[in-house]
Design a protein around this motif. Structure first.
Motif, PDB file in Angstrom:
ATOM      1  N   SER A  33       0.843  -1.200   0.000  1.00  0.00           N
ATOM      2  CA  SER A  33       0.000   0.000   0.000  1.00  0.00           C
ATOM      3  C   SER A  33       0.874   1.243   0.000  1.00  0.00           C
ATOM      4  N   MET A  34       0.249   2.399  -0.203  1.00  0.00           N
ATOM      5  CA  MET A  34       0.936   3.685  -0.167  1.00  0.00           C
ATOM      6  C   MET A  34       0.422   4.466   1.044  1.00  0.00           C
ATOM      7  N   PRO A  35       1.251   4.711   2.057  1.00  0.00           N
ATOM      8  CA  PRO A  35       0.772   5.416   3.258  1.00  0.00           C
ATOM      9  C   PRO A  35       0.154   6.774   2.969  1.00  0.00           C
ATOM     10  N   HIS A  36       0.643   7.472   1.935  1.00  0.00           N
ATOM     11  CA  HIS A  36       0.108   8.805   1.654  1.00  0.00           C
ATOM     12  C   HIS A  36      -1.231   8.743   0.938  1.00  0.00           C
ATOM     13  N   LEU A  37      -1.609   7.556   0.437  1.00  0.00           N
ATOM     14  CA  LEU A  37      -2.852   7.401  -0.305  1.00  0.00           C
ATOM     15  C   LEU A  37      -3.492   6.077   0.107  1.00  0.00           C
ATOM     16  N   PRO A  38      -4.166   6.050   1.257  1.00  0.00           N
ATOM     17  CA  PRO A  38      -4.729   4.801   1.781  1.00  0.00           C
ATOM     18  C   PRO A  38      -5.658   4.136   0.762  1.00  0.00           C
ATOM     19  N   PRO A  39      -5.587   2.805   0.656  1.00  0.00           N
ATOM     20  CA  PRO A  39      -6.408   2.089  -0.333  1.00  0.00           C
ATOM     21  C   PRO A  39      -7.900   2.371  -0.219  1.00  0.00           C
ATOM     22  N   ALA A  40      -8.394   2.629   0.982  1.00  0.00           N
ATOM     23  CA  ALA A  40      -9.831   2.895   1.137  1.00  0.00           C
ATOM     24  C   ALA A  40     -10.271   4.097   0.298  1.00  0.00           C
ATOM     25  N   ARG A  41      -9.365   5.051   0.068  1.00  0.00           N
ATOM     26  CA  ARG A  41      -9.691   6.218  -0.748  1.00  0.00           C
ATOM     27  C   ARG A  41      -9.777   5.872  -2.236  1.00  0.00           C
ATOM     28  N   LEU A  42      -9.203   4.736  -2.613  1.00  0.00           N
ATOM     29  CA  LEU A  42      -9.143   4.378  -4.022  1.00  0.00           C
ATOM     30  C   LEU A  42     -10.172   3.333  -4.435  1.00  0.00           C
ATOM     31  N   VAL A  43     -10.861   2.740  -3.468  1.00  0.00           N
ATOM     32  CA  VAL A  43     -11.824   1.688  -3.815  1.00  0.00           C
ATOM     33  C   VAL A  43     -12.864   2.235  -4.792  1.00  0.00           C
ATOM     34  N   ASP A  44     -13.046   1.545  -5.898  1.00  0.00           N
ATOM     35  CA  ASP A  44     -13.979   1.952  -6.964  1.00  0.00           C
ATOM     36  C   ASP A  44     -13.700   3.364  -7.461  1.00  0.00           C
ATOM     37  N   SER A  45     -12.416   3.719  -7.486  1.00  0.00           N
ATOM     38  CA  SER A  45     -12.034   5.063  -7.897  1.00  0.00           C
ATOM     39  C   SER A  45     -10.603   5.048  -8.432  1.00  0.00           C
ATOM     40  N   ALA A  46     -10.147   6.200  -8.895  1.00  0.00           N
ATOM     41  CA  ALA A  46      -8.777   6.351  -9.380  1.00  0.00           C
ATOM     42  C   ALA A  46      -8.342   7.787  -9.172  1.00  0.00           C
ATOM     43  N   LEU A  47      -7.043   7.973  -9.027  1.00  0.00           N
ATOM     44  CA  LEU A  47      -6.480   9.317  -8.865  1.00  0.00           C
ATOM     45  C   LEU A  47      -5.396   9.503  -9.907  1.00  0.00           C
ATOM     46  N   GLU A  48      -5.655  10.385 -10.870  1.00  0.00           N
ATOM     47  CA  GLU A  48      -4.693  10.593 -11.951  1.00  0.00           C
ATOM     48  C   GLU A  48      -3.555  11.489 -11.500  1.00  0.00           C
ATOM     49  N   SER A  49      -2.370  11.215 -12.003  1.00  0.00           N
ATOM     50  CA  SER A  49      -1.206  12.044 -11.711  1.00  0.00           C
ATOM     51  C   SER A  49      -1.441  13.460 -12.217  1.00  0.00           C
ATOM     52  N   PRO A  50      -1.057  14.480 -11.433  1.00  0.00           N
ATOM     53  CA  PRO A  50      -1.284  15.863 -11.879  1.00  0.00           C
ATOM     54  C   PRO A  50      -0.428  16.263 -13.072  1.00  0.00           C
ATOM     55  N   HIS A  51       0.617  15.472 -13.353  1.00  0.00           N
ATOM     56  CA  HIS A  51       1.485  15.807 -14.481  1.00  0.00           C
ATOM     57  C   HIS A  51       2.168  14.544 -14.970  1.00  0.00           C
ATOM     58  N   ALA A  52       2.184  14.365 -16.284  1.00  0.00           N
ATOM     59  CA  ALA A  52       2.886  13.230 -16.882  1.00  0.00           C
ATOM     60  C   ALA A  52       3.412  13.640 -18.243  1.00  0.00           C
ATOM     61  N   THR A  53       4.622  13.171 -18.550  1.00  0.00           N
ATOM     62  CA  THR A  53       5.224  13.370 -19.870  1.00  0.00           C
ATOM     63  C   THR A  53       5.425  11.992 -20.488  1.00  0.00           C
ATOM     64  N   ALA A  54       6.142  11.939 -21.577  1.00  0.00           N
ATOM     65  CA  ALA A  54       6.398  10.658 -22.227  1.00  0.00           C
ATOM     66  C   ALA A  54       7.248   9.745 -21.366  1.00  0.00           C
ATOM     67  N   THR A  55       7.986  10.317 -20.402  1.00  0.00           N
ATOM     68  CA  THR A  55       8.928   9.498 -19.620  1.00  0.00           C
ATOM     69  C   THR A  55       8.746   9.613 -18.108  1.00  0.00           C
ATOM     70  N   ARG A  56       8.032  10.615 -17.632  1.00  0.00           N
ATOM     71  CA  ARG A  56       7.945  10.839 -16.186  1.00  0.00           C
ATOM     72  C   ARG A  56       6.516  11.151 -15.761  1.00  0.00           C
ATOM     73  N   PHE A  57       6.225  10.874 -14.474  1.00  0.00           N
ATOM     74  CA  PHE A  57       4.934  11.241 -13.898  1.00  0.00           C
ATOM     75  C   PHE A  57       5.154  11.643 -12.447  1.00  0.00           C
ATOM     76  N   VAL A  58       4.141  12.255 -11.857  1.00  0.00           N
ATOM     77  CA  VAL A  58       4.238  12.746 -10.484  1.00  0.00           C
ATOM     78  C   VAL A  58       3.463  11.831  -9.551  1.00  0.00           C
ATOM     79  N   LEU A  59       4.120  11.432  -8.462  1.00  0.00           N
ATOM     80  CA  LEU A  59       3.502  10.628  -7.407  1.00  0.00           C
ATOM     81  C   LEU A  59       4.042  11.110  -6.071  1.00  0.00           C
ATOM     82  N   ARG A  60       3.153  11.379  -5.143  1.00  0.00           N
ATOM     83  CA  ARG A  60       3.498  11.920  -3.820  1.00  0.00           C
ATOM     84  C   ARG A  60       4.336  13.198  -3.938  1.00  0.00           C
TER      85      ARG A  60
END
Length: 240
Positions: free
Chosen positions: A80-107
């Motif tokens: 799991s990810m402590p900063h994003l508890p799984p209960a918040r993601l059940v039946d849902s998704a959280l898209e990265s605020p920024h992504a390029t061809a090679t990189r994305f943002v997480l935490r």
């Protein structure tokens, strides 16, 4: 609509499966229930996206665009990810605020986007930086193990790591395996016996809720219409 799917297991205790898919037409896909969360990446018309996607407790219908490519890491139940508890993601998704061809943002940090062959190295970096943690007890009990802790403690730890109950995970995984066995030609009564359903109506209700297909449609996929999302065979589930 053809969907070209490929998946593989992993020797990492944090990873359940690594997969990739490509669509060669325009249609809709039935996304079946799953008890694992994922980091998912997809490319369409030259633009790359990334998202954390939680467990799905029922089916949904998803648009699939011609030429779209997607790939991802499906995490083991104890990860799991402590900063994003799984209960918040059940039946849902959280898209990265920024992504390029090679990189994305997480935490709040940028990460190199992995490919099908580099998932283990990518997850290893997430673990070293504390983005992903693991409770090995959770994978153990989901697989049918009997830990040396109390029932309430097990329930709390499973819920904290997965966002689901142990019973909910078992129902979803049993339906997924039933769908695979039926697709391989096993008779419904044999599936009932092998996976511990009460009877055929019990199996039918489970398939409708978690897979969106009848036993007949799974045995004769050419009659079922839109394709299903990725299903893969694992070891037989423990009986309840």
């Amino acid at each position: 609509m053809p969907l070209e799917n490929e998946d593989r297991p992993s020797d990492s205790p944090y990873i359940h499966r690594v997969w990739r898919s490509r669509a060669s037409g325009v249609a809709r896909m039935t996304s079946v229930a799953t008890s694992n969360w994922e980091l998912v990446f997809w490319r369409y018309q030259g633009q790359v996206h990334a998202a954390a996607r939680g467990p799905e407790t029922t089916i949904s219908s998803v648009d699939v665009a011609e030429g779209a490519e997607s790939w991802g890491v499906t995490f083991a139940h104890g990860s799991s990810m402590p900063h994003l508890p799984p209960a918040r993601l059940v039946d849902s998704a959280l898209e990265s605020p920024h992504a390029t061809a090679t990189r994305f943002v997480l935490r709040g940090d940028e990460w190199l986007i992995p490919d099908f062959d580099s998932a283990e190295q990518f997850v290893g970096r997430l673990v070293r930086e504390g983005v992903v943690v693991r409770d090995p007890l959770v994978d153990e009990v989901v697989a049918g193990g009997l830990p040396d802790v109390g029932t309430r403690s097990v329930q709390r730890r499973v819920a904290a790591a997965t966002g689901l109950t142990q019973g909910g995970i078992r129902q979803i995984e049993r339906a997924r395996q039933a769908a695979i066995l039926l697709g391989e030609g096993l008779a419904p009564l044999d599936v009932v016996d092998r996976l511990g359903y009460y009877d055929q109506p019990h199996l039918a209700r489970s398939l409708q809720r978690f897979i969106g297909r009848t036993a007949t449609e799974l045995r004769r996929p050419e009659q079922a219409g839109q394709p299903l999302s990725l299903l893969y065979k694992i070891e037989d589930l423990p009986r309840s």
